[in-house]
Design an enzyme around this catalytic site. Structure first.
Site, PDB file in Angstrom:
ATOM      1  CB  SER A  21      35.737  43.574  43.545  1.00  0.00           C
ATOM      2  OG  SER A  21      36.880  44.101  42.905  1.00  0.00           O
ATOM      3  CB  SER A  77      39.622  42.604  43.067  1.00  0.00           C
ATOM      4  OG  SER A  77      38.877  42.824  44.223  1.00  0.00           O
ATOM      5  CE  LYS A 104      36.605  45.397  39.417  1.00  0.00           C
ATOM      6  NZ  LYS A 104      37.674  45.165  40.404  1.00  0.00           N
TER       7      LYS A 104
HETATM    8  N1  GLN Z   1      38.288  41.795  48.781  1.00  0.00           N
HETATM    9  C1  GLN Z   1      39.170  42.886  49.084  1.00  0.00           C
HETATM   10  C2  GLN Z   1      38.339  44.045  49.587  1.00  0.00           C
HETATM   11  O1  GLN Z   1      37.199  43.866  49.772  1.00  0.00           O
HETATM   12  C3  GLN Z   1      39.967  43.273  47.871  1.00  0.00           C
HETATM   13  C4  GLN Z   1      39.167  43.960  46.850  1.00  0.00           C
HETATM   14  C5  GLN Z   1      39.976  44.358  45.656  1.00  0.00           C
HETATM   15  O2  GLN Z   1      41.045  43.826  45.390  1.00  0.00           O
HETATM   16  N2  GLN Z   1      39.487  45.356  44.949  1.00  0.00           N
HETATM   17  O3  GLN Z   1      38.808  45.114  49.803  1.00  0.00           O
END
Ligand code: GLN
Length: 489
Positions: A155, A179, A80
């Protein structure tokens, strides 16, 4: 040479490499060609690292010839693009870091390199890991390999999509509120968020430091155990990393499902859950029971419902502090044509950050401001303690808690982009686990409307082995993890 079957798992490739069926270099070359060909459709990568990959592959071949190396030697991996990699552009999918080349490796990148894995590229994500669809990327959205009109989740959508599409067998993601698990669910693969503190955060671009964890994507529990084993463990460079030994994460593989105590909290099966997702989960619970698991529907987690609310105070607060460093002076994007220093800083931040990141910074700055701190941030921390205790209490009665990973299957591109609250609701079931700090895994457990459904298992602190053992048991009696999206190109 015969064509290499890139649908293989990492452990299948490892056996073939050891048997001399093909070389790590040949595997790297075939993988690079495939992921590039797929990327016209998927956009799963921000950067391909051909040169690094071939160099690492040659080193892996030398190690294998010398009879050395471990389970990941010569295995292609996606990383990532939130994870700092020395000499390789690390963007966080933001214009702010669009040209940033870190002078050092994150601890997880160092460990991955030491494992002999071959880094194929840096994968796409929502900017600074803020999002649930990988649409908030300055490099364009990633598509779901099961249906290119749909999101892969986020994400870590790039890592999930490339593993699901049989581009690479394994990849690293990060999980602050879901994410890793949510995109794993939406793409039909396994994704694990380790216990907070299990994996070092040093060198990983910070979003919300009390919640962020790095973890593996894979197509089965064995590969996830190998990747987690390679990157986990205490790191003196991260004061929140736990000084605990790293177990063999396959230690519970022999046990099957017999006697596994599975808690199913009704609080996680309420309003907002799609019928098709609920049905796939119920069928999977029946499969677990038929194979000896003991299902307990009496556990409750009523306060966990408040997880989403707590998260959208704590995560933006921490993000607003972490992102203060992008001032146009230290590193990253810099707007130099302003009227004065103050104007240049505000132009840098105004132009460098996307809309969702700005929204989080504003929310966090507001929640932390004098006069509101006690009402929001302090209160959220108190509720966080209650949620943590609730998980602890439930996990005294059961070995794992089973919930849906996401309330829905993969949704359409643009469907939730203009509705932040609808987007946030995707993480309703994953966020409480970050709030508490426990480990959680998402496993493929069926389909609804032709799209993959994920089942979340939540474990006791530092009991990732229990989750992976249960995952392995479930894989032994189902074949959801073997389902592949359509071939394209
Ligand atoms: N979707 C969640 C957010 O927007 C979690 C994102 C994540 O785990 N990095 O914060």
């Amino acid at each position: 040479m015969a064509t290499i079957d890139l649908g293989r798992t990492a452990h299948e490739h490892a056996a073939a490499l050891r048997a001399g069926e093909y070389s790590a270099r040949a595997l790297a070359e075939a993988t690079l060609a495939r992921v590039r060909a797929q990327d016209g459709d998927l956009n799963a990568y921000i950067t391909f690292t051909d040169e690094l990959a071939l160099q690492q592959a040659d080193a892996a071949d030398a190690a294998l010839r010398a009879g050395q190396g471990g389970p990941l030697t010569g295995i292609p991996v996606g990383v990532k693009d939130l994870i700092g990699t020395k000499g390789v552009r690390t963007t966080a999918a933001s214009k702010m870091l669009g040209n940033f080349i870190p002078p050092y490796d994150a601890t997880v990148a160092q460990r991955l390199n030491a494992s002999g894995a071959v880094t194929i590229g840096k994968t796409n994500l929502d900017e600074f890991a803020m999002g649930s669809s990988t649409e908030h990327s300055a490099f364009g959205p990633t598509k779901n390999p099961w249906d290119l009109t749909r999101v892969p989740g986020g994400s870590s959508g790039g890592s999930a999509a490339t593993v699901a599409a049989r581009g690479v067998p394994i990849a690293l993601g990060t999980d602050t509120g879901g994410s890793i698990r949510q995109p794993a669910a939406l793409c039909g693969i396994l994704g694990l968020k380790p216990t907070y503190g299990r994996v070092s955060r040093w060198g990983v671009v910070a979003f919300a430091s009390s919640l962020d964890q790095v973890g593996p994507f894979a197509r089965d529990a064995e590969d996830a155990a190998a990747l987690l084993g390679a990157v986990a463990g205490h790191d003196p460079m991260d004061s929140t990393s736990a000084p605990l030994p790293v177990p063999d994460f396959t230690e519970r593989f022999g046990r099957g499902l017999d006697g596994l105590r599975v808690g199913v909290p009704s609080d996680f099966f309420g309003e907002g859950l799609e019928d098709g997702v609920r049905e796939a989960l119920e069928r999977s619970i029946d499969v677990l029971a038929a194979n000896g698991a003991v299902i307990n529907r009496d556990i409750t987690l009523p306060t966990a419902q408040a997880g989403l609310t707590v998260y959208y105070i704590i995560a933006p607060s921490e993000a607003s502090a972490n992102l203060a460093r992008y001032d146009g002076v230290k590193y990253g994007y810099s707007y130099l044509d302003g009227r004065n220093a103050e104007d240049e800083m505000s132009q840098t931040r105004g132009r460098g950050f996307g809309a969702e990141v700005k929204r989080r910074i504003m929310l966090g700055t507001y929640a932390l401001s004098a006069g509101y701190y006690d009402a929001y941030y302090l209160k959220a921390q108190k509720v966080r303690t209650l949620i943590r205790r609730e998980f602890d209490a439930a996990l005294e009665q059961v070995d794992v808690i089973l919930t849906p990973t996401s309330p829905n299957v993969a949704f359409r591109l643009n469907e939730k982009l203009d509705d932040p609250l609808a987007m946030y609701l995707n993480d309703l079931y994953t966020i409480p686990v970050n709030i508490a700090g426990n480990p959680g895994v998402s496993l493929p457990c069926g389909f609804s409307e032709g799209l993959p459904v994920g089942m979340q298992l939540i474990g006791r602190m530092f009991e990732e082995s229990t989750l992976l053992g249960a995952a392995r048991g479930f894989e032994g009696v189902t074949d959801w993890h073997r389902q592949a999206p359509p071939e394209r190109g």
